[in-house]
Write an enzyme that holds these catalytic residues in place. Sequence first.
Site, mmCIF file in Angstrom:
data_model
loop_
_atom_site.group_PDB
_atom_site.id
_atom_site.type_symbol
_atom_site.label_atom_id
_atom_site.label_comp_id
_atom_site.label_asym_id
_atom_site.label_seq_id
_atom_site.Cartn_x
_atom_site.Cartn_y
_atom_site.Cartn_z
ATOM 1 N N LYS A 60 3.888 -4.089 0.508
ATOM 2 C CA LYS A 60 4.193 -3.898 1.927
ATOM 3 C C LYS A 60 4.917 -2.674 2.274
ATOM 4 C CE LYS A 60 1.180 -6.684 2.849
ATOM 5 N NZ LYS A 60 0.023 -6.123 3.625
ATOM 6 N N HIS A 115 2.052 -2.546 -8.660
ATOM 7 C CA HIS A 115 3.366 -3.049 -8.047
ATOM 8 C C HIS A 115 4.064 -3.600 -8.863
ATOM 9 C CE1 HIS A 115 1.549 -2.965 -3.908
ATOM 10 N NE2 HIS A 115 0.683 -3.987 -4.103
ATOM 11 N N SER A 145 6.626 -7.640 7.019
ATOM 12 C CA SER A 145 5.313 -7.256 6.934
ATOM 13 C C SER A 145 4.565 -8.260 6.127
ATOM 14 C CB SER A 145 5.258 -5.999 6.253
ATOM 15 O OG SER A 145 3.808 -5.588 6.133
#
Length: 303
Positions: A60, A115, A145
Amino acid sequence: MRITACLSLPAGSMAASGSRWLLYEGLMLPAVVHSAESISYAQHHFQVRPRDVFIVTYPKSGTTWMQELLTLIQCRGDPQLVRSVPPWERVPWVEHITAAGYLENRPCPRLISSHLPCNLFPTAIHGSSAKVIYTVRNPRDVCVSLYYYSKMASFLESPEDFGEFLKLFSAGKVLFGSWFQHVKGWLGLRDRLNFLLLTYEELHQDLRGSVQRICQFLGEELDARALEAVVDNASFQAMKQNNMCNYSLVPEDIMDQRISPFLRKGSPGDWKGHFTVAQSQAFDQLYREQMQDVHVQFPWDQA
Ligand code: A3P
């Protein structure tokens, strides 16, 4: 292949339940796209090539935006590719179960997403000339988010309310673990890798200037027309209308964009409408404690 198998799935979760999540060295990951083998492959067996470019983010933080920008830069502003191929194929995640299939036979320079916290990242990055672009975003906005993403994605547990989610986020009990650990870990490698640090906020503040910085780092030269095309096609509005990157390809029973669009607000500072004064003060305190040894001025530190 079910479309879920190629998704980014970069969201947070409430708690490990059933076989939905993979717990790997203490890190919670969505089992739908990760396996112990896929993480181990990424970490120990993935062959990093000298011209690889990695987009690394905590979820995010602007991953999809960077995937769009990097593809457009590589295509010199021509939007044909971003309008015909989804980001998870153009810029695949190295940790996903699909990584080897997408990446092993791909010509250089490859664009690769991740990530992963730095301790689980492909070890072959060390000593390589491959490039890493690490994009970081105000953790308060990341939390907001993630909260909405958790509500719209059926593979995540819908948070009870924002306050509860903020507690989990602050404790690092969300997918991909603690924002603080992720950021501090990667910043610690800054001088040891071919590394560019960007913030979501500076992309938002000055997209053209940010594209120029990225091009300089990549050794790419774009003429004025190509630069303009990159900026235009990576605007929030253009991306919202692009069915390849707005995640509308994903069926509604998996991501229900009526609850919250994948490309939701697209601006810094949304957290101010979500944190109470007490939550904001508690988070500031946590931030100060956690970040006291980090000597980087972020745009949100001045706010
Ligand atoms: P919001 O939920 O705050 O709107 P990721 O791709 O890492 O999952 O990050 C998603 C976040 O980046 C979402 O934030 C999304 O709207 C925002 N984003 C994606 N593309 C953007 C763009 N072109 N401009 C501004 N924000 C963008």
